[in-house]
Write a protein that holds these residues in place. Structure first.
Motif, PDB file in Angstrom:
ATOM      1  N   ALA A   1       0.636  -1.342   0.205  1.00  0.00           N
ATOM      2  CA  ALA A   1       0.008   0.140  -0.232  1.00  0.00           C
ATOM      3  C   ALA A   1       0.753   1.443  -0.129  1.00  0.00           C
ATOM      4  O   ALA A   1       0.523   2.453  -0.668  1.00  0.00           O
ATOM      5  N   ARG A   2       1.878   0.930   1.137  1.00  0.00           N
ATOM      6  CA  ARG A   2       2.709   2.727   0.991  1.00  0.00           C
ATOM      7  C   ARG A   2       3.440   2.706  -0.618  1.00  0.00           C
ATOM      8  O   ARG A   2       3.465   3.929  -1.143  1.00  0.00           O
ATOM      9  N   GLU A   3       3.726   2.151  -1.202  1.00  0.00           N
ATOM     10  CA  GLU A   3       4.157   1.420  -2.271  1.00  0.00           C
ATOM     11  C   GLU A   3       3.191   2.163  -3.235  1.00  0.00           C
ATOM     12  O   GLU A   3       3.909   2.817  -4.735  1.00  0.00           O
ATOM     13  N   GLY A   4       1.949   2.075  -2.880  1.00  0.00           N
ATOM     14  CA  GLY A   4       0.718   2.201  -4.100  1.00  0.00           C
ATOM     15  C   GLY A   4       0.839   3.686  -3.713  1.00  0.00           C
ATOM     16  O   GLY A   4      -0.503   4.853  -4.133  1.00  0.00           O
ATOM     17  N   GLY A   5       1.218   4.473  -2.697  1.00  0.00           N
ATOM     18  CA  GLY A   5       0.882   5.080  -2.101  1.00  0.00           C
ATOM     19  C   GLY A   5      -0.454   5.796  -1.186  1.00  0.00           C
ATOM     20  O   GLY A   5      -1.490   7.173  -1.107  1.00  0.00           O
ATOM     21  N   ASN A   6      -1.573   4.446  -1.384  1.00  0.00           N
ATOM     22  CA  ASN A   6      -2.297   4.524  -0.360  1.00  0.00           C
ATOM     23  C   ASN A   6      -2.072   4.726   1.163  1.00  0.00           C
ATOM     24  O   ASN A   6      -2.004   2.913   1.508  1.00  0.00           O
ATOM     25  N   GLN A   7      -2.213   5.396   1.102  1.00  0.00           N
ATOM     26  CA  GLN A   7      -1.790   5.658   3.012  1.00  0.00           C
ATOM     27  C   GLN A   7      -3.224   4.531   3.742  1.00  0.00           C
ATOM     28  O   GLN A   7      -3.043   4.340   4.981  1.00  0.00           O
ATOM     29  N   ASN A   8      -4.454   5.372   3.508  1.00  0.00           N
ATOM     30  CA  ASN A   8      -5.323   3.988   4.002  1.00  0.00           C
ATOM     31  C   ASN A   8      -5.218   2.935   4.541  1.00  0.00           C
ATOM     32  O   ASN A   8      -5.717   2.795   5.801  1.00  0.00           O
ATOM     33  N   LEU A   9      -5.085   2.320   2.952  1.00  0.00           N
ATOM     34  CA  LEU A   9      -4.514   1.117   3.656  1.00  0.00           C
ATOM     35  C   LEU A   9      -3.088   0.045   4.172  1.00  0.00           C
ATOM     36  O   LEU A   9      -3.238   0.040   5.053  1.00  0.00           O
ATOM     37  N   GLU A  10      -2.840   1.456   3.858  1.00  0.00           N
ATOM     38  CA  GLU A  10      -1.218   0.587   4.766  1.00  0.00           C
ATOM     39  C   GLU A  10      -1.257   1.337   6.544  1.00  0.00           C
ATOM     40  O   GLU A  10      -0.905   0.541   6.710  1.00  0.00           O
ATOM     41  N   ALA A  11      -2.690   2.075   7.201  1.00  0.00           N
ATOM     42  CA  ALA A  11      -2.851   2.401   8.580  1.00  0.00           C
ATOM     43  C   ALA A  11      -3.793   1.017   8.398  1.00  0.00           C
ATOM     44  O   ALA A  11      -3.576   0.807  10.386  1.00  0.00           O
ATOM     45  N   VAL A  12      -4.404   0.585   8.207  1.00  0.00           N
ATOM     46  CA  VAL A  12      -5.428  -0.169   8.075  1.00  0.00           C
ATOM     47  C   VAL A  12      -4.902  -1.659   8.709  1.00  0.00           C
ATOM     48  O   VAL A  12      -4.527  -1.671   8.946  1.00  0.00           O
ATOM     49  N   SER A  13      -4.184  -1.450   7.688  1.00  0.00           N
ATOM     50  CA  SER A  13      -2.671  -2.835   8.007  1.00  0.00           C
ATOM     51  C   SER A  13      -1.598  -2.655   9.247  1.00  0.00           C
ATOM     52  O   SER A  13      -1.527  -3.573  10.205  1.00  0.00           O
ATOM     53  N   LEU A  14      -1.840  -1.483   9.660  1.00  0.00           N
ATOM     54  CA  LEU A  14      -1.030  -1.375  10.809  1.00  0.00           C
ATOM     55  C   LEU A  14      -1.859  -1.351  11.297  1.00  0.00           C
ATOM     56  O   LEU A  14      -1.308  -2.191  12.769  1.00  0.00           O
ATOM     57  N   ILE A  15      -2.994  -1.226  11.602  1.00  0.00           N
ATOM     58  CA  ILE A  15      -4.093  -1.100  12.645  1.00  0.00           C
ATOM     59  C   ILE A  15      -4.163  -3.148  12.841  1.00  0.00           C
ATOM     60  O   ILE A  15      -4.475  -3.130  14.271  1.00  0.00           O
ATOM     61  N   MET A  16      -4.204  -3.738  11.923  1.00  0.00           N
ATOM     62  CA  MET A  16      -4.628  -5.611  12.236  1.00  0.00           C
ATOM     63  C   MET A  16      -3.721  -6.101  12.548  1.00  0.00           C
ATOM     64  O   MET A  16      -3.333  -6.935  14.112  1.00  0.00           O
ATOM     65  N   LYS A  17      -2.508  -5.345  11.885  1.00  0.00           N
ATOM     66  CA  LYS A  17      -1.425  -5.862  12.432  1.00  0.00           C
ATOM     67  C   LYS A  17      -1.174  -5.908  14.322  1.00  0.00           C
ATOM     68  O   LYS A  17      -1.008  -6.839  14.733  1.00  0.00           O
ATOM     69  N   ALA A  18      -0.983  -4.229  14.518  1.00  0.00           N
ATOM     70  CA  ALA A  18      -1.338  -4.058  16.074  1.00  0.00           C
ATOM     71  C   ALA A  18      -2.146  -4.539  17.010  1.00  0.00           C
ATOM     72  O   ALA A  18      -2.012  -5.558  18.264  1.00  0.00           O
ATOM     73  N   TYR A  19      -3.544  -4.723  16.815  1.00  0.00           N
ATOM     74  CA  TYR A  19      -4.719  -5.513  16.991  1.00  0.00           C
ATOM     75  C   TYR A  19      -3.539  -7.051  17.192  1.00  0.00           C
ATOM     76  O   TYR A  19      -4.023  -7.368  18.037  1.00  0.00           O
ATOM     77  N   THR A  20      -3.606  -7.557  16.304  1.00  0.00           N
ATOM     78  CA  THR A  20      -2.663  -8.915  16.185  1.00  0.00           C
ATOM     79  C   THR A  20      -1.786  -9.584  17.408  1.00  0.00           C
ATOM     80  O   THR A  20      -2.046 -10.188  18.033  1.00  0.00           O
ATOM     81  N   GLY A  21      -1.009  -8.322  17.032  1.00  0.00           N
ATOM     82  CA  GLY A  21       0.228  -8.396  18.521  1.00  0.00           C
ATOM     83  C   GLY A  21      -0.302  -8.665  19.956  1.00  0.00           C
ATOM     84  O   GLY A  21       0.215  -9.051  20.440  1.00  0.00           O
ATOM     85  N   HIS A  22      -1.341  -7.302  19.816  1.00  0.00           N
ATOM     86  CA  HIS A  22      -2.017  -7.369  21.093  1.00  0.00           C
ATOM     87  C   HIS A  22      -2.338  -8.686  21.657  1.00  0.00           C
ATOM     88  O   HIS A  22      -2.245  -9.316  22.546  1.00  0.00           O
ATOM     89  N   GLN A  23      -3.375  -9.030  21.090  1.00  0.00           N
ATOM     90  CA  GLN A  23      -3.777 -11.268  21.407  1.00  0.00           C
ATOM     91  C   GLN A  23      -2.839 -12.008  21.526  1.00  0.00           C
ATOM     92  O   GLN A  23      -2.391 -12.343  22.470  1.00  0.00           O
ATOM     93  N   VAL A  24      -1.650 -12.153  20.678  1.00  0.00           N
ATOM     94  CA  VAL A  24      -0.416 -12.431  20.401  1.00  0.00           C
ATOM     95  C   VAL A  24       0.727 -12.559  22.091  1.00  0.00           C
ATOM     96  O   VAL A  24       0.266 -13.405  22.964  1.00  0.00           O
ATOM     97  N   THR A  25       0.568 -10.830  22.611  1.00  0.00           N
ATOM     98  CA  THR A  25       1.121 -10.360  23.814  1.00  0.00           C
ATOM     99  C   THR A  25       0.144 -11.436  24.871  1.00  0.00           C
ATOM    100  O   THR A  25       0.996 -11.351  26.200  1.00  0.00           O
ATOM    101  N   ASP A  26      -1.217 -10.743  24.628  1.00  0.00           N
ATOM    102  CA  ASP A  26      -1.930 -11.147  25.871  1.00  0.00           C
ATOM    103  C   ASP A  26      -2.138 -12.643  26.575  1.00  0.00           C
ATOM    104  O   ASP A  26      -2.486 -12.946  26.960  1.00  0.00           O
ATOM    105  N   MET A  27      -1.736 -13.738  25.279  1.00  0.00           N
ATOM    106  CA  MET A  27      -1.289 -15.025  25.148  1.00  0.00           C
ATOM    107  C   MET A  27      -0.801 -15.621  25.352  1.00  0.00           C
ATOM    108  O   MET A  27      -0.200 -16.465  26.589  1.00  0.00           O
ATOM    109  N   TRP A  28       0.650 -15.252  25.254  1.00  0.00           N
ATOM    110  CA  TRP A  28       1.524 -16.063  25.709  1.00  0.00           C
ATOM    111  C   TRP A  28       3.303 -14.864  26.304  1.00  0.00           C
ATOM    112  O   TRP A  28       3.935 -15.613  26.808  1.00  0.00           O
TER     113      TRP A  28
END
Length: 492
Positions: free
Chosen positions: A110-137
């Motif tokens: 998304a960043r390479e394609g200039g789509n900042q919204n899609l880049e941001a949503v991808s970052l949100i989903m990474k952060a969300y998943t990382g939070h779940q993973v660290t709260d499990m392990w």
């Protein structure tokens, strides 16, 4: 049995495998293999990650068997144990890291394609998943993860939970500032909000509230600063308000793309699966005369509501038999087009209520936020307005009523509203000890007085990540050292 995990390993490999078989237009557009030489749109990679996370966190193993049981809301009748299987444990970790790798790749494309919204949503989903993973392990690779291409890191170091939390909060803040309703579209891969940028802003900030509240007992000043920043600036940091804001992935309900619990549990006309409801959930709902009870669960074969009760002698308890344990309700477990609940609005109101009640944030009304959280949860579950009004006056529910403190009421209602968000519900009982879950599986009851503290680290990670810590303590597979934010005392 206590042991110290030590290891040597050769590398960490993230496999990118995307399999889709969809019969709806958007899901068909996703049916692209990223391992082929053709260029894969960032939106497709984003959608792949979403479905992997939904299938893993809200599937039958983590969602019902493990976190579902440990949260006190669900159970596997029969053995009623905390079954540990090396292959399943490896798969859970690998799939969640695979999903985060998808989100990282989607953001890069998304960043390479200039789509900042899609880049941001991808970052949100990474952060969300990382939070779940660290709260499990607990401690996990995060800041150095996914840097194989850029920096050649094969064995990412494990970060402390404090470091992971700080990074996640920063990523979510960054994503909120990047999102622009007038910017580029998200494409077909947004299976949660269908491209609504304002909803993604609300989701990012609501997750930040969740993360801040989770760490509020161990670093209250840092948590309070995040809570105050968001709640004090609603124009800059909008959050969830009602159940139409919920971050839910609704499944197409065709072919193999039916909701994961329904895929395992079978049809609502022939319920016989071992996955059922837990005694702790059912008894609390009954004691509060909670109108969500018939939505969350079915009556048993004798016409009563009853959950599986953990503890010594559980397998010989006649009330734990097939005929006596209530099945999961249709809305949550038996709907082809059902939902995977990443986060709901009611939790935001309970976070506000707790923040105000504990004095972490000033200027708000804890009672109003508490009652709004209940209202939003009951509305989502189809409860009529007059029944909501009556429930809010119920002893034990009404503010200042009964023997429990108002803070305990907030925490209990938050837990009740998290049904089907099993990892989150499990995290909350570890953070607050509300409700008190002091009955554990028969196999662990002699040595432990609470459900598991954490997931066991996967054998593959121990064997292949040369940076795996040498001082990790695990006791009886699921116990050992409590997580960073788990400040309970007297638990074992």
């Amino acid at each position: 049995m206590k042991h110290i995990i030590t290891s040597k390993f050769t590398g960490l490999v993230m496999a990118f495998v995307m399999v889709f078989a969809s019969c709806t237009e958007d899901w068909n557009e996703m049916n692209i293999n990223p391992n082929q030489p053709s260029e894969v749109p960032a939106s497709n990679v984003l959608g792949a990650g979403m479905t992997v996370v939904a299938g893993q966190l809200f599937g039958e193993r983590i969602g019902i068997y493990y976190a579902g049981t440990w949260s006190g809301q669900l159970a596997a009748i029969g053995a009623g144990d905390y079954e540990f299987r090396v292959d399943i444990n490896n798969g859970q970790w690998d799939n969640l890291y695979r999903a985060m790798a998808y989100f990282v790749d989607a953001g890069k494309i998304a960043r390479e394609g200039g789509n900042q919204n899609l880049e941001a949503v991808s970052l949100i989903m990474k952060a969300y998943t990382g939070h779940q993973v660290t709260d499990m392990w607990g401690d996990i690779p995060y800041t150095q993860a996914f840097l194989l291409d850029e920096e050649g890191i094969l064995s990412p170091e494990f970060d402390s939970q404090a470091v992971v939390y700080d990074k996640i909060l920063s990523e979510l803040d960054q994503a909120n500032s990047m999102l622009d309703p007038n910017g580029m579209a998200l494409g077909v891969g947004d299976f949660i909000y269908g491209g609504d940028i304002m909803q993604w802003k609300k989701f990012a900030n609501s997750i930040r509230l969740r993360v801040a509240m989770r760490m509020s007992s161990v670093v209250p000043q840092e948590a309070a600063a995040v809570l105050a920043e968001i709640l004090g600036n609603p124009a800059t940091y909008p959050v969830f308000e009602d159940h139409t804001d919920n971050a839910y992935l609704n499944w197409p309900g065709v072919s193999s793309n039916i909701e994961p619990w329904r895929q395992r549990l079978g049809t609502p006309s022939n319920k016989n699966d071992q996955y059922r409801t837990n005694y702790d959930l059912i008894s609390i709902l009954e004691n509060l005369d909670d109108p969500r009870l018939p939505v969350y669960a079915d009556r048993n074969q004798n016409g009563a509501f009853n959950g599986y009760k953990m503890g010594i002698g559980q397998t010989s308890d006649p009330m734990n038999s097939q005929a006596n344990v209530s099945h999961i309700g249709d809305r949550f477990g038996y709907d082809d087009t059902g939902f995977s609940p990443f986060m709901n609005a009611s939790q935001v109101w309970f976070i506000k209520a707790e923040a105000y009640e504990r004095g972490l944030v000033s200027g708000g009304n804890s009672q109003e936020a508490y009652e709004k959280g209940i209202e939003v949860s009951l509305e989502e579950n189809g409860i009529a307005p007059e029944m909501i009004d009556a429930y809010l006056q119920q002893p034990g529910v009404a503010w200042d009523s009964g023997s429990s403190t108002n803070l305990a009421k907030i925490r209990l209602q938050n837990w009740l509203a998290l049904y089907k968000q099993s990892v989150e519900a499990w995290a909350e009982v570890r953070r607050t000890d509300v409700p008190l879950l002091d009955k554990v599986s028969n196999d662990y009851a002699n040595n432990h007085n609470r459900p598991p503290f954490r997931m066991s680290y996967p054998a593959n990670e121990i064997a292949h990540n040369q940076s795996f810590p040498s001082d990790i303590e695990e006791e009886d597979i699921f116990y050992g050292i409590q997580l960073w934010w788990d400040t309970r005392t007297g638990v074992e």
